[in-house]
Design an enzyme around this catalytic site. Sequence first.
Site, short mmCIF file in Angstrom:
data_model
loop_
_atom_site.label_atom_id
_atom_site.label_comp_id
_atom_site.label_asym_id
_atom_site.label_seq_id
_atom_site.Cartn_x
_atom_site.Cartn_y
_atom_site.Cartn_z
N SER A 147 0.95 -1.26 0.02
CA SER A 147 -0.23 0.18 -0.27
C SER A 147 0.75 1.24 0.14
O SER A 147 2.16 1.01 -0.02
CB SER A 147 -0.51 0.09 1.35
OG SER A 147 -0.30 -0.02 2.50
N TYR A 149 10.52 7.02 16.26
CA TYR A 149 10.29 7.07 14.18
C TYR A 149 11.86 8.32 14.04
O TYR A 149 11.84 7.93 13.30
CB TYR A 149 8.96 8.04 13.81
CG TYR A 149 8.37 8.15 12.20
CD1 TYR A 149 8.30 6.56 11.94
CD2 TYR A 149 8.80 8.72 11.92
CE1 TYR A 149 8.31 7.00 10.74
CE2 TYR A 149 8.58 8.84 10.53
CZ TYR A 149 7.96 7.80 9.71
OH TYR A 149 8.09 7.78 8.82
#
Length: 269
Positions: free
Chosen positions: A15, A150
Amino acid sequence: MSFEGKTVWITGASSGIGAALAREWAGRGAAIILSGRDRDRLDAVAGSLDTETLVLPFDVRDEDAMQRATQEAVAWRGVDVFVANAGVSQRSPATQTAMQVYRDIIAIDLTAQIAATQALLPHLTERQSGRLVFISSIAGKVGVPLRTAYCAAKFGLIGYADALRAELSQSGVDVHVVCPGSVATDVSRNALTGDGEKRGRSDRAIDNGIPPAEAAKRIVDAIVQGQREIIVAQGVEEAMGEMRRTPDDLLDQVAAMVAAGYMEKMQGE
């Protein structure tokens, strides 16, 4: 530069940016290897491509499965371009984030990408050609709130890629770092919260972000142009990325050190 007849291997290809890159490269004549955890979604992407495809599903944290996939990819057609795209984001303040979340995000976004690259390096260096493409983030150049894990992983990925680029600068293997800003994908919906659960909802910045197909075209166009650090963002995110862009002359300077025998001198001490 033509990708006709070349083979591009993309992780995180089911995706978002990964799937969009698969469509972009397929449209330029490349054969595509698709990897991710969900075979059904990978098969759906493969079915949308008008080119030869190979689906190699595996969890990037499973190094044994990754090694087997590498052997199969190399045996299929060889690999000309490898895109380290698999990853997961975060939406939680550091004070409310379990240490396991840091471990999980760094394992997926950094350590697994390094392991996959290391497994493929002998193939690329033996051929003395190829391209490694690391999908980092604007959050890999600028510390962004609610993304401490992150940012740590994406900053680290750029550091690995920059050092690897210098080491490979005499080998014929090129290294590109991509720093996207907000792209209209499920990245925010799939982001981990402080307890490790999926966030389950998107946010306005992502929903109003660059369409994945546009981001993919900009990335591949920049690779064709030989850009080593590729900023794909808009508005304030683009401005932040450009402020923190690594100057080309600095990258050239480090590559020149390698050409002058820096590695051999250091190893001989």
